[in-house]
Design a protein around this motif. Sequence first.
Motif, PDB file in Angstrom:
ATOM      1  N   THR A 174     -17.434   4.861  13.885  1.00 55.76           N
ATOM      2  CA  THR A 174     -17.614   3.441  14.181  1.00 55.76           C
ATOM      3  C   THR A 174     -17.049   3.086  15.539  1.00 55.76           C
ATOM      4  O   THR A 174     -17.680   2.370  16.327  1.00 55.76           O
ATOM      5  CB  THR A 174     -16.967   2.578  13.084  1.00 55.76           C
ATOM      6  OG1 THR A 174     -17.626   2.821  11.830  1.00 55.76           O
ATOM      7  CG2 THR A 174     -17.085   1.091  13.415  1.00 55.76           C
ATOM      8  N   SER A 175     -15.844   3.567  15.849  1.00 56.37           N
ATOM      9  CA  SER A 175     -15.254   3.274  17.158  1.00 56.37           C
ATOM     10  C   SER A 175     -16.130   3.820  18.277  1.00 56.37           C
ATOM     11  O   SER A 175     -16.388   3.131  19.278  1.00 56.37           O
ATOM     12  CB  SER A 175     -13.849   3.877  17.255  1.00 56.37           C
ATOM     13  OG  SER A 175     -12.943   3.229  16.388  1.00 56.37           O
ATOM     14  N   THR A 176     -16.603   5.048  18.129  1.00 54.07           N
ATOM     15  CA  THR A 176     -17.449   5.647  19.162  1.00 54.07           C
ATOM     16  C   THR A 176     -18.742   4.858  19.327  1.00 54.07           C
ATOM     17  O   THR A 176     -19.183   4.596  20.457  1.00 54.07           O
ATOM     18  CB  THR A 176     -17.754   7.115  18.817  1.00 54.07           C
ATOM     19  OG1 THR A 176     -16.515   7.833  18.693  1.00 54.07           O
ATOM     20  CG2 THR A 176     -18.608   7.765  19.885  1.00 54.07           C
ATOM     21  N   SER A 214     -20.715  16.608  21.587  1.00 50.67           N
ATOM     22  CA  SER A 214     -19.814  16.815  20.458  1.00 50.67           C
ATOM     23  C   SER A 214     -18.368  16.763  20.885  1.00 50.67           C
ATOM     24  O   SER A 214     -17.986  17.287  21.938  1.00 50.67           O
ATOM     25  CB  SER A 214     -20.088  18.169  19.796  1.00 50.67           C
ATOM     26  OG  SER A 214     -19.122  18.449  18.801  1.00 50.67           O
ATOM     27  N   ALA A 215     -17.551  16.159  20.022  1.00 45.91           N
ATOM     28  CA  ALA A 215     -16.105  16.195  20.167  1.00 45.91           C
ATOM     29  C   ALA A 215     -15.608  17.615  19.931  1.00 45.91           C
ATOM     30  O   ALA A 215     -16.348  18.473  19.437  1.00 45.91           O
ATOM     31  CB  ALA A 215     -15.475  15.242  19.148  1.00 45.91           C
ATOM     32  N   LEU A 256     -20.413  20.138  25.011  1.00 42.14           N
ATOM     33  CA  LEU A 256     -19.176  20.154  24.237  1.00 42.14           C
ATOM     34  C   LEU A 256     -18.011  19.547  25.009  1.00 42.14           C
ATOM     35  O   LEU A 256     -17.801  19.879  26.187  1.00 42.14           O
ATOM     36  CB  LEU A 256     -18.828  21.592  23.851  1.00 42.14           C
ATOM     37  CG  LEU A 256     -19.865  22.364  23.027  1.00 42.14           C
ATOM     38  CD1 LEU A 256     -19.417  23.798  22.844  1.00 42.14           C
ATOM     39  CD2 LEU A 256     -20.075  21.678  21.683  1.00 42.14           C
ATOM     40  N   GLU A 257     -17.263  18.700  24.325  1.00 37.99           N
ATOM     41  CA  GLU A 257     -16.035  18.170  24.910  1.00 37.99           C
ATOM     42  C   GLU A 257     -15.034  19.318  25.057  1.00 37.99           C
ATOM     43  O   GLU A 257     -14.856  20.129  24.154  1.00 37.99           O
ATOM     44  CB  GLU A 257     -15.452  17.067  24.027  1.00 37.99           C
ATOM     45  CG  GLU A 257     -14.226  16.401  24.630  1.00 37.99           C
ATOM     46  CD  GLU A 257     -13.724  15.225  23.824  1.00 37.99           C
ATOM     47  OE1 GLU A 257     -12.588  14.789  24.074  1.00 37.99           O
ATOM     48  OE2 GLU A 257     -14.464  14.746  22.937  1.00 37.99           O
ATOM     49  N   LEU A 315     -16.350  10.862  24.639  1.00 34.45           N
ATOM     50  CA  LEU A 315     -17.583  11.183  23.916  1.00 34.45           C
ATOM     51  C   LEU A 315     -18.633  10.099  24.145  1.00 34.45           C
ATOM     52  O   LEU A 315     -19.817  10.388  24.370  1.00 34.45           O
ATOM     53  CB  LEU A 315     -17.255  11.328  22.436  1.00 34.45           C
ATOM     54  CG  LEU A 315     -18.318  11.882  21.490  1.00 34.45           C
ATOM     55  CD1 LEU A 315     -18.728  13.288  21.899  1.00 34.45           C
ATOM     56  CD2 LEU A 315     -17.781  11.873  20.055  1.00 34.45           C
ATOM     57  N   ALA A 316     -18.200   8.839  24.087  1.00 31.34           N
ATOM     58  CA  ALA A 316     -19.122   7.719  24.278  1.00 31.34           C
ATOM     59  C   ALA A 316     -19.700   7.699  25.691  1.00 31.34           C
ATOM     60  O   ALA A 316     -20.904   7.463  25.879  1.00 31.34           O
ATOM     61  CB  ALA A 316     -18.401   6.403  23.982  1.00 31.34           C
TER      62      ALA A 316
END
Length: 461
Positions: free
Chosen positions: A70-72, A219-220, A243-244, A289-290
């Motif tokens: 939700t935050s992302t 992806s995180a 990829l993070e 990520l966002a």
Amino acid sequence: MPAPDAAQREAARQLDLRKQMREAEEAILARAPEHDLEPSLDRIAAVMDLAGQPQHAYPVIHVTGTNGKTSTARIIEKILRESGLNVGRFTSPHLHHLRERISLGGQPVSIERFLDAYADILPFVEMVDARSAADGGPRMTFFEVLVVVAYAAFADAPVDVAVVEVGMGGGWDATNVADGVVSVVTPVGLDHQHFLGDTLTEVATEKAGIIKPGAITVSAPQADEVIEVLRARAEEVGADLRLEGRDFGVLTRDVAVGGQQISVRSLAGDHTDLFLALHGAHQAGNTALAIAAVEAFLGGGEQPFNDDVLRSALANVTSPGRLEIVRRSPTVIVDAAHNPHGAVALRQALEEEFTFTRLVGVLAILKDKDAVGIMEALEPVLDHVVVSRSTSPRSMRPDELGQLAGEVFGEHRVTVVEALPDALDLAAELADEGGVAGGVLATGSVTTAADVRLLLGVESA
């Protein structure tokens, strides 16, 4: 009798709309809840066919994972809106009312728009319900109907892009009738095991189902077995996996008043000295990520993003019920952590960014969750816990939760209080024993966070 003036007519119209909304909510809530479902896309796919495939009328950024979805999604939405786009957002669960799940232009969908979309899709829902019943199957669920309403409302607006959070899993989640041009995978852990499986590989396999042909997937950081699943799915469908930690990530992070100062390496360049109005290293990761998701959407990951737009968006982003300060004197924080993975992130944020002399927890956890795991994660930062129950019918009985809490914290650090308002009052009194730096943390479920927000007069989300 004189004719009613325009103001009176409008007041009567609004009253009628609220009545219709209550009736619609009652009808939707009477369906099977989102934790009681039969995994399948058949029913919702049939409705979307009848409705003319509204989910294909706009591009979708699809968000899955275990924690941080939700935050992302909210951060992605905020950046896109600051870029001048009309954005729809679908998230779940809600804190206070159903319309929060469907956002248009940064605000919950209006009653009128919700009712219009519901009226448009209801005949198709009833047709599919009848077909399913004839075959001995279930009616469409509460969640499935809300997804259809959201997709119809976004098409009607119309939106330039929809940011869509899965409800559970990914592959068979009702939202997956849409094809995300960008798919986002937040940290994956164990949750909803009775539906998703008991291993990270099983959970990741279900979540990877949102990765569609030709999509860019960001992806995180993940466990090795999760990365392998994501990589295999991306290769299978011809998606581009970023990829993070390899392709993007947080460069620097410093605690600041009201949030944190971060620098981020994204897909197309570095973004430095950004103030983020959210607490916790996990929110810095969600932000990286966002930003990657937005760069993937707007420029295929090749076009650097405008720093001024980012600064404006991140300085004003909100994530209600996520490490949210809702009162001072004593400080009361609410957080929707409802599994051990989320509780660990919460604990780390509290250790890094807050200096409470005494922190008292108010815990109300759902009976199908890993209560012991949640409490073990929080034990190092809580001086005392007041155990209670939320308004959810799935909330664990306080005496049962209290017994488990005694095993984790020791009985001398646990008080059981049946009613949540009384539990909150007691926790505030116990926190005051720590002086001006005492605090209260209310957590254990989304419902717990929502209930405490309401008790303290915070209703906007």
